[in-house]
Motif scaffolding. Structure first.
Motif, PDB file in Angstrom:
ATOM      1  N   UNK A   1       0.807  -1.217   0.000  1.00  0.00           N
ATOM      2  CA  UNK A   1       0.000   0.000   0.000  1.00  0.00           C
ATOM      3  C   UNK A   1       0.842   1.270   0.000  1.00  0.00           C
ATOM      4  N   UNK A   2       2.153   1.137  -0.186  1.00  0.00           N
ATOM      5  CA  UNK A   2       3.036   2.299  -0.106  1.00  0.00           C
ATOM      6  C   UNK A   2       4.132   2.211  -1.170  1.00  0.00           C
ATOM      7  N   UNK A   3       4.640   3.363  -1.547  1.00  0.00           N
ATOM      8  CA  UNK A   3       5.876   3.466  -2.317  1.00  0.00           C
ATOM      9  C   UNK A   3       6.808   4.375  -1.529  1.00  0.00           C
ATOM     10  N   UNK A   4       8.033   3.918  -1.328  1.00  0.00           N
ATOM     11  CA  UNK A   4       9.038   4.775  -0.704  1.00  0.00           C
ATOM     12  C   UNK A   4      10.305   4.665  -1.537  1.00  0.00           C
ATOM     13  N   UNK A   5      10.871   5.783  -1.907  1.00  0.00           N
ATOM     14  CA  UNK A   5      12.094   5.784  -2.710  1.00  0.00           C
ATOM     15  C   UNK A   5      13.137   6.635  -2.004  1.00  0.00           C
ATOM     16  N   UNK A   8      14.628  11.202   0.544  1.00  0.00           N
ATOM     17  CA  UNK A   8      13.648  10.156   0.290  1.00  0.00           C
ATOM     18  C   UNK A   8      12.275  10.771   0.085  1.00  0.00           C
ATOM     19  N   UNK A   9      11.367   9.971  -0.442  1.00  0.00           N
ATOM     20  CA  UNK A   9       9.992  10.407  -0.687  1.00  0.00           C
ATOM     21  C   UNK A   9       9.056   9.229  -0.499  1.00  0.00           C
ATOM     22  N   UNK A  10       7.799   9.530  -0.210  1.00  0.00           N
ATOM     23  CA  UNK A  10       6.819   8.495   0.087  1.00  0.00           C
ATOM     24  C   UNK A  10       5.463   8.893  -0.472  1.00  0.00           C
ATOM     25  N   UNK A  11       4.697   7.897  -0.882  1.00  0.00           N
ATOM     26  CA  UNK A  11       3.301   8.129  -1.220  1.00  0.00           C
ATOM     27  C   UNK A  11       2.521   6.817  -1.057  1.00  0.00           C
ATOM     28  N   UNK A  12       1.227   6.973  -0.809  1.00  0.00           N
ATOM     29  CA  UNK A  12       0.361   5.799  -0.741  1.00  0.00           C
ATOM     30  C   UNK A  12       0.089   5.297  -2.157  1.00  0.00           C
ATOM     31  N   UNK A  13       0.057   3.969  -2.281  1.00  0.00           N
ATOM     32  CA  UNK A  13      -0.081   3.365  -3.607  1.00  0.00           C
ATOM     33  C   UNK A  13      -0.540   1.920  -3.445  1.00  0.00           C
ATOM     34  N   UNK A  14      -1.430   1.484  -4.287  1.00  0.00           N
ATOM     35  CA  UNK A  14      -1.900   0.104  -4.272  1.00  0.00           C
ATOM     36  C   UNK A  14      -1.122  -0.683  -5.318  1.00  0.00           C
ATOM     37  N   UNK A  49       6.012   0.693 -11.212  1.00  0.00           N
ATOM     38  CA  UNK A  49       7.417   1.015 -11.423  1.00  0.00           C
ATOM     39  C   UNK A  49       7.588   2.395 -12.028  1.00  0.00           C
ATOM     40  N   UNK A  50       6.700   2.783 -12.925  1.00  0.00           N
ATOM     41  CA  UNK A  50       6.787   4.112 -13.514  1.00  0.00           C
ATOM     42  C   UNK A  50       6.626   5.186 -12.449  1.00  0.00           C
ATOM     43  N   UNK A  51       5.678   4.985 -11.538  1.00  0.00           N
ATOM     44  CA  UNK A  51       5.472   5.953 -10.464  1.00  0.00           C
ATOM     45  C   UNK A  51       6.695   6.014  -9.549  1.00  0.00           C
ATOM     46  N   UNK A  52       7.220   4.847  -9.163  1.00  0.00           N
ATOM     47  CA  UNK A  52       8.379   4.819  -8.271  1.00  0.00           C
ATOM     48  C   UNK A  52       9.603   5.442  -8.942  1.00  0.00           C
ATOM     49  N   UNK A  53       9.827   5.144 -10.215  1.00  0.00           N
ATOM     50  CA  UNK A  53      10.986   5.701 -10.912  1.00  0.00           C
ATOM     51  C   UNK A  53      10.834   7.197 -11.116  1.00  0.00           C
ATOM     52  N   UNK A  54       9.617   7.661 -11.324  1.00  0.00           N
ATOM     53  CA  UNK A  54       9.386   9.104 -11.443  1.00  0.00           C
ATOM     54  C   UNK A  54       9.685   9.811 -10.121  1.00  0.00           C
ATOM     55  N   UNK A  55       9.274   9.188  -9.009  1.00  0.00           N
ATOM     56  CA  UNK A  55       9.580   9.753  -7.698  1.00  0.00           C
ATOM     57  C   UNK A  55      11.092   9.836  -7.476  1.00  0.00           C
ATOM     58  N   UNK A  56      11.811   8.779  -7.884  1.00  0.00           N
ATOM     59  CA  UNK A  56      13.269   8.796  -7.748  1.00  0.00           C
ATOM     60  C   UNK A  56      13.883   9.858  -8.648  1.00  0.00           C
ATOM     61  N   UNK A  57      13.331  10.017  -9.845  1.00  0.00           N
ATOM     62  CA  UNK A  57      13.826  11.042 -10.756  1.00  0.00           C
ATOM     63  C   UNK A  57      13.693  12.439 -10.168  1.00  0.00           C
ATOM     64  N   UNK A 117       6.288  -4.255  10.708  1.00  0.00           N
ATOM     65  CA  UNK A 117       5.106  -4.238   9.859  1.00  0.00           C
ATOM     66  C   UNK A 117       3.948  -3.507  10.511  1.00  0.00           C
ATOM     67  N   UNK A 118       2.936  -3.207   9.698  1.00  0.00           N
ATOM     68  CA  UNK A 118       1.821  -2.370  10.143  1.00  0.00           C
ATOM     69  C   UNK A 118       1.036  -2.975  11.287  1.00  0.00           C
ATOM     70  N   UNK A 119       0.825  -4.288  11.277  1.00  0.00           N
ATOM     71  CA  UNK A 119       0.029  -4.905  12.343  1.00  0.00           C
ATOM     72  C   UNK A 119       0.788  -4.868  13.663  1.00  0.00           C
ATOM     73  N   UNK A 120       2.100  -5.034  13.605  1.00  0.00           N
ATOM     74  CA  UNK A 120       2.906  -5.009  14.830  1.00  0.00           C
ATOM     75  C   UNK A 120       2.981  -3.617  15.435  1.00  0.00           C
ATOM     76  N   UNK A 121       2.509  -2.612  14.702  1.00  0.00           N
ATOM     77  CA  UNK A 121       2.513  -1.245  15.234  1.00  0.00           C
ATOM     78  C   UNK A 121       1.614  -1.110  16.457  1.00  0.00           C
ATOM     79  N   UNK A 122       0.815  -2.124  16.756  1.00  0.00           N
ATOM     80  CA  UNK A 122       0.016  -2.115  17.985  1.00  0.00           C
ATOM     81  C   UNK A 122       0.905  -2.214  19.218  1.00  0.00           C
TER      82      UNK A 122
END
Length: 426
Positions: free
Chosen positions: A95-99, A111-117, A126-134, A346-351
């Protein structure tokens, strides 16, 4: 009797071996002065001087500050020129992209982050992630070349080819050539690995233990584990090691996204908790989670974990059941692998302790006393940059410990030197 050519080849090989050793000693900080290098390698003073001069000429090393004296003149330290190149890290989650962009010593510069399915598929993701890195690269003034790229994905990967293999939570990604797509974009060698392996490598770099036996268990949208044995990442023969999310849960009839029935993920992963929370809300059970169901991004594993920490009864029930099931699987790993540390992330362990206490209880109930005698079970530090640091660690390992002899003389890595002409043209 040895021929003149064979003797010459052996001499050249010895020179290359000692040259690589000198650079890596300085790079890793094991020896940073000429006397230290001589003591560690056993090379004579004249040979050490020659190798250092060659490494400086090739651009790998340079003289640094004076080091503390151990008697006599102050020795001048050497430093690895980690600023010569960049590493790019694309950490793809369910659910995330981080580059991120890193120097050659693994320092994350930006670094940069966005929510993504990730179910949007490989091309769009990959296009979105590579654009973020660019965009990150465009913000940096210096024109430093990219020496390597890491791609982490939330599913099993054939590490030798960089292709996902039937990843349950990544529809459309099976056998997609991630490596080729990213190498064409950045013009640099690319390595693709499971995201949990990157988290295990991040833990290794953070702990700086010489011989570390560790399991990193990620409980997020999916469930997986990364193994470090004596500080070496264990991927298995095909890269499938640690895929514990598809172990069978006794008496479970839940259908998993892999197509099988009764998998651990189908009962304890983040998507299973979201499913069960949705059912409970429809049934009218009182819960604060009902307030976020109107938001398409509201009912997530993270939201359930946070609700559990805030005391929501339904969320606590879901998180604790997940932890008990995960703890049972981890207990099996402890008995077989006998690690020193289990890191849960992981997200569930965040409890937090709500989750971790249940995991500990099941592990200690089901594991052998000797296997748990010196065992620590802890949560990950929760730093959002962990997968980026792990990705940088993975590329640095591949560049300087696996493939270094192939490209050392060129002064920088290339796709052709890493893969070989026959492989890169295949």
């Amino acid at each position: 009797m040895a021929t003149e050519s064979s003797l010459r080849f052996a001499a050249q090989s010895d020179i290359m071996t000692s040259l690589l050793a000198v650079v890596n000693l300085v790079r890793t900080g094991q020896a940073t002065t000429r006397p230290e290098i001589g003591r560690v390698t056993g090379l004579g003073r004249g040979v050490v001087t020659q190798r250092i001069d060659q490494a400086i000429e090739l651009g790998y090393l340079e003289d640094g500050d004076f080091a503390p004296s151990t008697g006599g003149r102050l020795p001048r330290s050497l430093r690895f020129r980690s600023e010569r190149g960049r590493l790019v890290i694309l950490a793809l989650g369910a659910l995330h992209l981080r580059v991120g962009i890193a120097t050659l010593d693994g320092t994350i510069e930006d670094d940069a982050h966005r929510y993504w399915d990730i179910t949007q598929g490989p091309v769009a993701t990959l296009e979105e992630a590579m654009s973020m890195a660019g965009e990150l690269l465009s913000r940096v003034d210096e024109d430093r070349p990219i020496w390597g790229v890491a791609v982490g994905v939330p599913g099993p990967v054939d590490f030798s080819t960089g292709r996902p293999v039937a990843p349950p939570i990544m529809p459309g990604w099976n056998d997609f050539d991630i490596r080729k797509s990213v190498e064409e974009r950045f013009g640099a060698p690319v390595w693709v690995d499971n995201d949990v392996n990157l988290l295990a490598l991040s833990e290794r770099s953070r702990r700086q233990v010489e011989r570390l036996d560790l399991v990193f268990c990620k409980v997020g949208t999916g469930i997986g584990a990364g193994f470090l044995s004596q500080s070496h990442l264990h991927r298995g023969v095909n890269g499938a090691a640690g895929d514990i999310g598809h172990e069978r849960v006794a008496d479970s009839q839940a259908v998993c996204r892999c197509g099988k029935t009764g998998c651990l993920e189908a009962e304890a992963a983040g998507w299973a908790l979201v499913r069960e929370a949705g059912r409970a809300i429809v049934e009218g059970r009182p819960t604060s989670l009902a307030e976020v169901t109107g938001d398409p991004e509201g009912l997530t594993p993270e939201a359930i974990s946070l609700a559990a920490r805030d005391g929501d009864a339904l969320a606590i029930e879901l998180v604790q059941r997940s932890a008990r099931l995960v703890g049972e699987s981890i207990a099996g790993l402890v008995n077989m692998f006998n690690p020193a540390v289990i890191v849960v992330g992981g997200a569930v362990s965040a409890a937090g302790e709500i989750f971790l206490a249940e995991v500990r209880q099941r592990v200690y109930e089901l594991s052998l006393p000797l296997a748990t005698r010196d065992l620590a079970i802890v949560r990950s530090v929760g730093d959002a940059r962990e997968p980026l640091r792990g990705g940088a660690e993975m590329v640095r390992e591949q560049l300087f410990e696996v493939t270094f002899p192939r490209w050392f003389a060129d002064g920088h890595p290339t796709i052709e030197s890493i893969r070989g002409l026959a492989i890169s043209g295949a």
